[in-house]
Design an enzyme around this catalytic site. Structure first.
Site, PDB file in Angstrom:
ATOM      1  N   ASP A  95       0.616  -1.525   0.127  1.00 50.68           N
ATOM      2  CA  ASP A  95      -0.030  -0.157  -0.187  1.00 50.68           C
ATOM      3  C   ASP A  95       1.007   1.174  -0.044  1.00 50.68           C
ATOM      4  O   ASP A  95       0.651   2.558  -0.449  1.00 50.68           O
ATOM      5  CB  ASP A  95      -0.982   0.014   1.277  1.00 50.68           C
ATOM      6  CG  ASP A  95      -0.250   0.271   2.610  1.00 50.68           C
ATOM      7  OD1 ASP A  95       0.768  -0.699   3.048  1.00 50.68           O
ATOM      8  OD2 ASP A  95      -1.096   0.052   3.445  1.00 50.68           O
ATOM      9  N   SER A  96       2.249   1.097  -0.095  1.00 49.81           N
ATOM     10  CA  SER A  96       3.581   2.265  -0.348  1.00 49.81           C
ATOM     11  C   SER A  96       3.021   3.562  -2.035  1.00 49.81           C
ATOM     12  O   SER A  96       3.392   4.113  -1.816  1.00 49.81           O
ATOM     13  CB  SER A  96       5.025   1.307  -0.095  1.00 49.81           C
ATOM     14  OG  SER A  96       4.879   0.694  -1.401  1.00 49.81           O
TER      15      SER A  96
ATOM     16  N   ASP B  56      -0.805  -6.728   0.424  1.00 48.42           N
ATOM     17  CA  ASP B  56      -0.885  -5.644   1.755  1.00 48.42           C
ATOM     18  C   ASP B  56      -2.762  -5.430   1.329  1.00 48.42           C
ATOM     19  O   ASP B  56      -2.886  -4.979   0.289  1.00 48.42           O
ATOM     20  CB  ASP B  56      -0.653  -4.327   0.659  1.00 48.42           C
ATOM     21  CG  ASP B  56       0.511  -3.819   1.999  1.00 48.42           C
ATOM     22  OD1 ASP B  56       0.763  -4.997   2.564  1.00 48.42           O
ATOM     23  OD2 ASP B  56       1.662  -3.513   1.725  1.00 48.42           O
TER      24      ASP B  56
ATOM     25  N   LYS C 112      -1.699  -9.336   3.133  1.00 47.28           N
ATOM     26  CA  LYS C 112      -0.842  -8.933   4.166  1.00 47.28           C
ATOM     27  C   LYS C 112      -1.323  -7.984   5.231  1.00 47.28           C
ATOM     28  O   LYS C 112      -2.044  -6.791   4.433  1.00 47.28           O
ATOM     29  CB  LYS C 112       1.717  -8.507   3.618  1.00 47.28           C
ATOM     30  CG  LYS C 112       1.435  -7.475   4.126  1.00 47.28           C
ATOM     31  CD  LYS C 112       3.182  -7.396   4.423  1.00 47.28           C
ATOM     32  CE  LYS C 112       3.260  -6.819   3.595  1.00 47.28           C
ATOM     33  NZ  LYS C 112       2.996  -4.767   4.329  1.00 47.28           N
TER      34      LYS C 112
ATOM     35  N   GLU D 299      -1.375  -5.258   8.490  1.00 51.00           N
ATOM     36  CA  GLU D 299      -0.513  -5.103  10.083  1.00 51.00           C
ATOM     37  C   GLU D 299      -0.510  -5.141  11.600  1.00 51.00           C
ATOM     38  O   GLU D 299      -2.070  -4.651  11.391  1.00 51.00           O
ATOM     39  CB  GLU D 299      -0.022  -3.309   9.901  1.00 51.00           C
ATOM     40  CG  GLU D 299       0.417  -2.642   8.034  1.00 51.00           C
ATOM     41  CD  GLU D 299       0.759  -1.336   7.753  1.00 51.00           C
ATOM     42  OE1 GLU D 299       0.718  -0.319   8.870  1.00 51.00           O
ATOM     43  OE2 GLU D 299       1.100  -1.631   6.908  1.00 51.00           O
TER      44      GLU D 299
ATOM     45  N   GLU E 256       9.101  -4.303   9.969  1.00 50.87           N
ATOM     46  CA  GLU E 256      10.313  -3.523   9.702  1.00 50.87           C
ATOM     47  C   GLU E 256      10.458  -2.512  10.897  1.00 50.87           C
ATOM     48  O   GLU E 256      10.045  -2.146  11.347  1.00 50.87           O
ATOM     49  CB  GLU E 256       8.838  -2.366   9.181  1.00 50.87           C
ATOM     50  CG  GLU E 256       9.276  -0.879   8.674  1.00 50.87           C
ATOM     51  CD  GLU E 256       8.413  -0.206   6.979  1.00 50.87           C
ATOM     52  OE1 GLU E 256       7.356  -1.436   6.370  1.00 50.87           O
ATOM     53  OE2 GLU E 256       8.232   0.953   7.043  1.00 50.87           O
TER      54      GLU E 256
HETATM   55  O1  KIV Z   1       3.280  -1.052   1.417  1.00 49.38           O
HETATM   56  C1  KIV Z   1       4.594  -1.601   1.565  1.00 49.38           C
HETATM   57  O2  KIV Z   1       5.524  -0.925   0.602  1.00 49.38           O
HETATM   58  C2  KIV Z   1       4.879  -2.787   2.479  1.00 49.38           C
HETATM   59  C3  KIV Z   1       6.464  -2.445   2.800  1.00 49.38           C
HETATM   60  C4  KIV Z   1       7.411  -1.453   3.309  1.00 49.38           C
HETATM   61  C5  KIV Z   1       6.822  -3.695   3.213  1.00 49.38           C
HETATM   62  O3  KIV Z   1       4.369  -2.970   3.705  1.00 49.38           O
END
Ligand code: KIV
Length: 269
Positions: free
Chosen positions: A43-44, A82, A110, A112, A179
């Site tokens: 989600d970056s 994510d 994924k 968090e 992280e």
């Molecule tokens: O969203 C993302 O790119 C991430 C990485 C920083 C691991 O979660």
């Protein structure tokens, strides 16, 4: 196509694996050709693709769109996606939104958090959705942390993070992602779970895999660059420079030359 069992086998063989974020088909193809082991549709993308100042505005529809594009471009790497901010706050949301991104082409989702995700992890796993839990610096909680900072800096905080890892692994988490934690903690957690691959970003060289945001490792970060980033593009020239940067990253991860001392956080715990 690399599977979860392959990643587990890599861990058992002590073969480190590479992971990069990716959001589109052409980059995904270059990663396939460079034999990158796994891809995260992170989600970056809210920051590096959409231009927001955090990951919070990203939607499940955004994640599914980019996951489908990446899957079409890459038939080699293991693909994780994510679930974005507040899309797994209830069990029903977690199930419905996992279905969307898995049907778009993800092999794993994924999320968090920590021990409080145990029920979510268990229900998703029972329903055929492998889960990676992201711990340490979790960007969806940036406003709780008050910034992007090193986590688990004391023995007490490190033990709490280990307890969170144990709880989610007991619930069925198949991969952990750490992280921005001291490298000693990254190495302790990787050693604790023989069947659960641990991916690190700013978590030292002893985790089983490494991940970087692709724009960061290609030198496309225009603000502050995090300590754990290495620009692999700087060393390349020629027509295939981007693919060569991916190959160099893959080799550096396997040979444990990345992350080096200057990329890790050394804190005595
Ligand atoms: O969203 C993302 O790119 C991430 C990485 C920083 C691991 O979660």
């Amino acid at each position: 196509m690399i599977s979860l069992s392959d990643l587990r086998q890599f861990k058992q063989q002590g073969r480190k694996f590479s992971c990069l974020t990716c959001y589109d088909a052409s980059m995904a193809k270059a990663m396939e050709l460079a034999e990158i082991d796994s891809i995260l549709i992170g989600d970056s993308l809210g920051m590096v693709v959409q231009g927001h100042d955090s990951t919070l505005p990203v939607t499940v529809a955004d994640m599914a769109y980019h996951t489908a594009a990446v899957r079409r471009g890459n038939q080699h790497s293991f693909i994780m996606c994510d679930l974005p901010f507040m899309s797994y706050a209830t069990l029903n949301d977690a199930l419905v939104n996992s279905r969307t991104v898995m049907q778009a082409g993800a092999q794993m989702i994924k999320i968090e958090g920590g021990a409080w995700l145990s029920e979510t992890v268990q229900v998703l796993t029972r329903n055929g959705v492998p889960v990676c839990v992201h711990l340490g610096l979790t960007p969806q909680s940036v406003h709780v942390f008050g910034g992007y900072k090193l986590q688990a800096k004391t023995r007490e905080a490190a033990d709490q993070l280990i307890a969170d890892c144990k709880a989610v692994v007991d619930a069925g988490a198949a991969i952990l992602l750490l992280e921005c934690v001291p490298s000693q903690l990254g190495s302790e957690i990787a050693a604790l779970f023989p069947n659960v691959p641990v991916i690190g970003i700013g978590a030292g060289v002893e985790t089983d895999g490494q991940v970087l945001v692709v724009q960061d490792m290609l030198g496309l970060t225009f603000g502050r660059v995090a300590r754990f980033v290495r620009n692999f593009m700087k060393e390349q020239s020629g027509e295939m420079a981007i693919m060569d940067a991916f190959k160099a990253y893959h080799v550096a991860v396997q040979e444990k030359t990345f992350p080096a001392k200057e990329h890790i956080f050394q804190v005595e715990l």
